[in-house]
Design an enzyme around this catalytic site. Sequence first.
Site, mmCIF file in Angstrom:
data_model
loop_
_atom_site.group_PDB
_atom_site.id
_atom_site.type_symbol
_atom_site.label_atom_id
_atom_site.label_comp_id
_atom_site.label_asym_id
_atom_site.label_seq_id
_atom_site.Cartn_x
_atom_site.Cartn_y
_atom_site.Cartn_z
ATOM 1 N N GLU A 1 0.699 -1.159 -0.003
ATOM 2 C CA GLU A 1 0.182 0.095 -0.044
ATOM 3 C C GLU A 1 0.769 1.120 -0.027
ATOM 4 O O GLU A 1 1.880 1.275 0.577
ATOM 5 C CB GLU A 1 -0.886 0.120 1.165
ATOM 6 C CG GLU A 1 -1.706 -1.026 1.538
ATOM 7 C CD GLU A 1 -2.615 -0.897 2.765
ATOM 8 O OE1 GLU A 1 -2.463 0.238 3.441
ATOM 9 O OE2 GLU A 1 -3.375 -1.879 3.099
ATOM 10 N N HIS B 1 -3.937 -7.398 9.960
ATOM 11 C CA HIS B 1 -4.628 -8.309 9.448
ATOM 12 C C HIS B 1 -4.390 -9.664 9.947
ATOM 13 O O HIS B 1 -3.916 -10.826 9.214
ATOM 14 C CB HIS B 1 -4.314 -8.419 7.665
ATOM 15 C CG HIS B 1 -4.207 -7.086 7.197
ATOM 16 N ND1 HIS B 1 -3.693 -6.870 6.156
ATOM 17 C CD2 HIS B 1 -4.960 -5.950 7.306
ATOM 18 C CE1 HIS B 1 -3.633 -5.464 5.586
ATOM 19 N NE2 HIS B 1 -4.536 -5.055 6.262
ATOM 20 N N ASN C 1 -5.483 -6.770 1.324
ATOM 21 C CA ASN C 1 -6.165 -6.406 2.376
ATOM 22 C C ASN C 1 -7.595 -7.468 2.676
ATOM 23 O O ASN C 1 -8.261 -7.849 1.723
ATOM 24 C CB ASN C 1 -6.670 -4.966 2.434
ATOM 25 C CG ASN C 1 -5.636 -4.095 2.189
ATOM 26 O OD1 ASN C 1 -5.024 -3.850 1.059
ATOM 27 N ND2 ASN C 1 -5.384 -3.302 3.016
#
Length: 543
Positions: free
Chosen positions: A398, A483, A521
């Site tokens: 990201e 995550h 994600n």
Amino acid sequence: MIKETGRGGASNGLTRRGFITGTGSILGAATLGMPRASARTRAASIAHGAHVPVLVIGTGYGGAVAALRLAQAGVPVHLLEMGMAWDTPGPDGRIFCNTRSPDHRAYWLRTRTKAPLNYFLGSSIDRDVTRHTGVLDAEEFGGIIVYQGRGVGGGSLVNGGMAVTPRRENFAGILPSVNADEMYGVYYPRANAELGVSAVDPAWFDATPYYQYARVGRKHAQRSGFRFTFVPDVYDWDYMKREEAGTVPKSALAAEILYGNNHGKRSLQQTYLARARATGRVAISPLHRVTAVVPDGARYAVTAEQLDTAGNVTATKTVTADRVFFAAGSVGTSKLLVKLRATGALPRLNDEVGRGWGDNGNVMCGRANHMWDATGARQSAIPCAGIDNWAAGGAFAEVAPLPVGIETYASFYLSITRNPHRARFSWNAAAGRVELDWQTAWKQPSIDMAKTIFDKINATEGTIYRTDLFGVYKIWGDHLTYHPLGGAVLNRATDGHGRLHGHPGLYVIDGALIPGNTTVNPFVTITALAERNIEKIIATDLR
């Protein structure tokens, strides 16, 4: 009855130090937006001795999907949530505190903040706060800190909203027992539609000063031959444009994300949970922490502790349910199941419970750019782009904001990598707690994979890594994950649709089902898998 607990106090004044403390917000791959009046989830309190057809433990993505679809099928559902309802503004008029000035609303039962990015220029920037049932939990295990959302809406309260569907060619490595045609033809589209996923307007992206940092990231990625890609999100992009125009209160453009987003973010309170409540068949009890689930004839007896906002137990309740869905998140579900098996409450759970846990390969880093590559003092807190080197190097990064309110000339990244290591939860009887055997050294493969991107970019641009963001001369943020995945893996701890082996009527329906990595994600995959599983369960178990 449950006490009203949604009220927060006034925030501290805006300071540069406090602003920097919140800059890790952009890494949560996601915060709760201000609930619209029609979508608010009112607090309820389940009564001791009550019986419900279905009890759901947790209100994150899996629990919200289960509640909506069961209610639409005519089944009454009660959800128990450990965190607060987050539907009442504090004296400052805001539900959530500002990322720049974390107060008691920020952290779950901590007296000091523990921001993901908690150093600047080599000095710690954490601060003391009042102990409170705040929105972000930084749960510490031996080798890793796991960041989790606490409140009605679960992880949707504290992630960056990056709603990514994995590339289809990677799916067999994510959920090998699941039919990819069904997921990509039915359940991923359904999840994206229900979550309100959309993409940034490329023309606006190219023009606004709030994404200058991402445009610098694009330039550097492309000059090193990497694929730069826009990433969909659950933020209301039209609202963000109005934020820039000054016609609505600023939210993403005021760096709101890590400790809650007061306006533009489409959290579960605005999507699945709002629609579930609208059926009239769903109730939610916030500030209820489940401690036991035991067979009770053909039913299950569920014990929960009711908490006040200081974390004190104010009541202990036992209720019964015909069916129980575990949706407390990868860590919450795994810890509870491991405890229940080890203590004899659910002795027929198999040995796969607690296994297969991973961090989605999370690792962070920053790069020090040249002065001609300024990243901007004004930055949107919502990331919308990434660098894809998964096929060649095992990493997707990201391009993240670093919204400290001053020019830093820094590029910042959260990488998701193909880290092969998996940990196990186990019960420590002497200590009376569940432990995780993750080792910090297991992050090295993630670092090596991220370096396939950033070593090359640094070489091309003549730049270096930042060493002041995670400690004293420390390049890599290898101490955390946003995550968490696994611990009750599909087709191992459960059958192919989340039914727990050995105890009919018990189900897992959250990220604990996914064995450690989604390549991107994870919340869209968690949502889509929950849609798949609950459809089958309703059709076969609840006829």
